[in-house]
Design a protein around this motif. Structure first.
Motif, PDB file in Angstrom:
ATOM      1  N   THR A 194       0.828  -1.204   0.000  1.00  0.00           N
ATOM      2  CA  THR A 194       0.000   0.000   0.000  1.00  0.00           C
ATOM      3  C   THR A 194       0.861   1.253   0.000  1.00  0.00           C
ATOM      4  N   TYR A 195       1.940   1.220   0.790  1.00  0.00           N
ATOM      5  CA  TYR A 195       2.845   2.362   0.855  1.00  0.00           C
ATOM      6  C   TYR A 195       3.511   2.625  -0.494  1.00  0.00           C
ATOM      7  N   HIS A 196       4.067   1.578  -1.093  1.00  0.00           N
ATOM      8  CA  HIS A 196       4.836   1.765  -2.325  1.00  0.00           C
ATOM      9  C   HIS A 196       3.955   2.036  -3.537  1.00  0.00           C
ATOM     10  N   GLU A 197       2.703   1.620  -3.487  1.00  0.00           N
ATOM     11  CA  GLU A 197       1.804   1.941  -4.601  1.00  0.00           C
ATOM     12  C   GLU A 197       1.609   3.445  -4.735  1.00  0.00           C
ATOM     13  N   LEU A 225      12.434  -2.271 -14.841  1.00  0.00           N
ATOM     14  CA  LEU A 225      13.574  -3.108 -15.183  1.00  0.00           C
ATOM     15  C   LEU A 225      13.097  -4.510 -15.537  1.00  0.00           C
ATOM     16  N   HIS A 226      13.904  -5.209 -16.325  1.00  0.00           N
ATOM     17  CA  HIS A 226      13.526  -6.560 -16.731  1.00  0.00           C
ATOM     18  C   HIS A 226      13.740  -7.567 -15.604  1.00  0.00           C
ATOM     19  N   ARG A 227      14.940  -7.551 -15.001  1.00  0.00           N
ATOM     20  CA  ARG A 227      15.253  -8.561 -13.980  1.00  0.00           C
ATOM     21  C   ARG A 227      16.039  -7.925 -12.829  1.00  0.00           C
ATOM     22  N   VAL A 228      15.580  -8.169 -11.616  1.00  0.00           N
ATOM     23  CA  VAL A 228      16.239  -7.632 -10.423  1.00  0.00           C
ATOM     24  C   VAL A 228      16.617  -8.781  -9.493  1.00  0.00           C
ATOM     25  N   GLY A 229      17.814  -8.673  -8.903  1.00  0.00           N
ATOM     26  CA  GLY A 229      18.262  -9.661  -7.933  1.00  0.00           C
ATOM     27  C   GLY A 229      18.132  -9.110  -6.520  1.00  0.00           C
ATOM     28  N   VAL A 230      17.548  -9.890  -5.644  1.00  0.00           N
ATOM     29  CA  VAL A 230      17.368  -9.481  -4.247  1.00  0.00           C
ATOM     30  C   VAL A 230      18.254 -10.349  -3.360  1.00  0.00           C
ATOM     31  N   VAL A 265       8.629  -6.547  -2.595  1.00  0.00           N
ATOM     32  CA  VAL A 265       7.346  -5.884  -2.835  1.00  0.00           C
ATOM     33  C   VAL A 265       7.481  -4.606  -3.672  1.00  0.00           C
ATOM     34  N   PRO A 266       8.446  -3.700  -3.376  1.00  0.00           N
ATOM     35  CA  PRO A 266       8.570  -2.506  -4.223  1.00  0.00           C
ATOM     36  C   PRO A 266       8.839  -2.846  -5.690  1.00  0.00           C
ATOM     37  N   ALA A 267       9.620  -3.902  -5.914  1.00  0.00           N
ATOM     38  CA  ALA A 267       9.911  -4.312  -7.291  1.00  0.00           C
ATOM     39  C   ALA A 267       8.647  -4.828  -7.981  1.00  0.00           C
ATOM     40  N   LYS A 268       7.828  -5.568  -7.232  1.00  0.00           N
ATOM     41  CA  LYS A 268       6.559  -6.054  -7.792  1.00  0.00           C
ATOM     42  C   LYS A 268       5.645  -4.885  -8.133  1.00  0.00           C
ATOM     43  N   VAL A 269       5.562  -3.924  -7.227  1.00  0.00           N
ATOM     44  CA  VAL A 269       4.720  -2.750  -7.451  1.00  0.00           C
ATOM     45  C   VAL A 269       5.197  -1.964  -8.671  1.00  0.00           C
ATOM     46  N   ALA A 270       6.521  -1.869  -8.842  1.00  0.00           N
ATOM     47  CA  ALA A 270       7.089  -1.124  -9.973  1.00  0.00           C
ATOM     48  C   ALA A 270       6.866  -1.819 -11.309  1.00  0.00           C
ATOM     49  N   GLY A 271       6.552  -3.124 -11.253  1.00  0.00           N
ATOM     50  CA  GLY A 271       6.299  -3.862 -12.487  1.00  0.00           C
ATOM     51  C   GLY A 271       7.504  -4.577 -13.057  1.00  0.00           C
ATOM     52  N   ASP A 307       9.786  -7.328 -14.389  1.00  0.00           N
ATOM     53  CA  ASP A 307       9.360  -8.567 -15.049  1.00  0.00           C
ATOM     54  C   ASP A 307       9.719  -9.815 -14.251  1.00  0.00           C
ATOM     55  N   GLU A 308      10.946  -9.842 -13.718  1.00  0.00           N
ATOM     56  CA  GLU A 308      11.429 -11.059 -13.055  1.00  0.00           C
ATOM     57  C   GLU A 308      12.239 -10.683 -11.806  1.00  0.00           C
ATOM     58  N   ILE A 309      11.895 -11.281 -10.696  1.00  0.00           N
ATOM     59  CA  ILE A 309      12.585 -11.017  -9.436  1.00  0.00           C
ATOM     60  C   ILE A 309      13.183 -12.322  -8.940  1.00  0.00           C
ATOM     61  N   ILE A 310      14.516 -12.360  -8.848  1.00  0.00           N
ATOM     62  CA  ILE A 310      15.165 -13.564  -8.338  1.00  0.00           C
ATOM     63  C   ILE A 310      15.854 -13.230  -7.013  1.00  0.00           C
ATOM     64  N   MET A 311      15.794 -14.171  -6.110  1.00  0.00           N
ATOM     65  CA  MET A 311      16.330 -13.956  -4.767  1.00  0.00           C
ATOM     66  C   MET A 311      17.472 -14.919  -4.502  1.00  0.00           C
ATOM     67  N   VAL A 312      18.506 -14.426  -3.835  1.00  0.00           N
ATOM     68  CA  VAL A 312      19.612 -15.285  -3.408  1.00  0.00           C
ATOM     69  C   VAL A 312      19.752 -15.162  -1.901  1.00  0.00           C
TER      70      VAL A 312
END
Length: 306
Positions: free
Chosen positions: A96-99, A123-128, A146-152, A154-159
């Motif tokens: 809600t905040y980041h929207e 961005l196309h792909r972000v690493g968290v 969550v902020p990356a999802k809100v921004a749209g 495309d792909e979020i990968i986590m390590v």
């Protein structure tokens, strides 16, 4: 907790001590991190596996480096349902905040045919990067994905670093699933930053790397900046509370300890105009710290940087 009158000399000495914790003073890690990054760039997966074995004592291969859906399902069984609900509530608040921060494209045409505008493209792909080891915070997962999802994005990968058993902490997996991570890889440290920056056979190259980490992670992000974007060079946790005698010393002590328990190098500082209040907070610190699960870390932080 140390109580010090804020004279001119005291201010200078305190500031000097606190600045020694700055990421600008991570030079001692520079060469070691440089070697790790170079090895990952050249050897890719094999370097990642070797460093994970060396530093995390986990046997990671191309077959098990990526977290499976079965592992995520198992994590849900191990996490208290009440905690899952708390994660979902936090996720909603963060989203809600980041929207409200989201930027949009706009275009404006003038009578003379001139078109002015701004196109906002995710961005196309972000690493968290999510820390593991001594402390695991689901909040780090939520506040980076969550902020990356809100921004749209495309792909979020986590390590995140695996345990010696080759598994990821269940709460981390649940938080990542709830937040919407597209893939999770079992790798941490400077080698994880190298994998996200250069790409390997198993881990795709990213456009940006975000998330906190230890001194090695911070130095690695500093060295790959330019090749990829980063959020910041994060230093040790710190908190500064400004309070007078009308405040509740229990609450102030709890706020200070919430950061002190993160890291032995964390800094918790209270600025007050009341010596009596300073003494009350100090007493409350001693009362609350004894019950912390991470007592040793908080104790060292308070003694050195409190």
């Amino acid at each position: 907790m140390r109580i010090q009158r804020l004279t001119k000399d005291a201010k200078e000495n305190l500031l000097e001590d606190l600045l020694k914790r700055s990421p600008n003073n991570y030079g001692q890690y520079e060469q070691g991190v440089q070697e790790i990054l170079a090895h990952v760039k050249e050897e890719k997966d094999q370097a990642v596996f070797a460093y994970t074995k060396k530093f995390d004592h986990a046997d990671i291969t191309a077959d098990n480096i990526k977290v499976t859906e079965e592992e995520i399902e198992e994590a849900y069984k191990e996490v208290d349902p009440k905690l899952v609900e708390i994660i979902r509530k936090a996720l909603l608040n963060i989203r809600t905040y980041h929207e409200k921060q989201r930027q949009y494209s706009w275009f404006d045409s003038k009578p003379d045919g001139t078109i002015l505008g701004q196109k906002v493209t995710p961005l196309h792909r972000v690493g968290v990067y999510v820390p593991g080891g001594k402390a695991v915070y689901p909040s780090s997962v939520l506040m980076n994905i969550v902020p990356a999802k809100v921004a749209g994005v495309d792909e979020i990968i986590m390590v995140t670093p695996p345990g010696k058993d080759g598994k990821v902490t269940p709460t981390t997996l649940v938080a990542a699933k709830e937040a919407g991570a597209d893939a999770i890889y079992k790798v941490g440290g400077a080698q994880a930053i190298g994998a996200l920056a250069y790409g390997t056979e198993s881990i795709p190259k990213t456009d940006k790397i975000v998330g906190p980490g230890n001194a090695f992670v911070a130095e690695a992000k500093k060295q790959v900046y330019g090749l990829v974007s980063i959020d910041m060079i994060a230093g040790p946790s710190e908190i500064l509370v400004v309070a007078d005698s009308t405040c509740n010393p229990k609450f102030v002590a709890a706020d200070l300890l919430s950061q002190a328990e993160h890291d032995k190098n964390a800094s918790a500082v209270l600025v007050t105009d009341s010596m009596k209040f300073a003494e009350l907070v100090s007493d409350e610190i001693e009362s609350q710290i004894s019950g912390l699960p991470r007592y040793e870390i908080a104790r060292t932080s308070i003694d050195i940087n409190g």
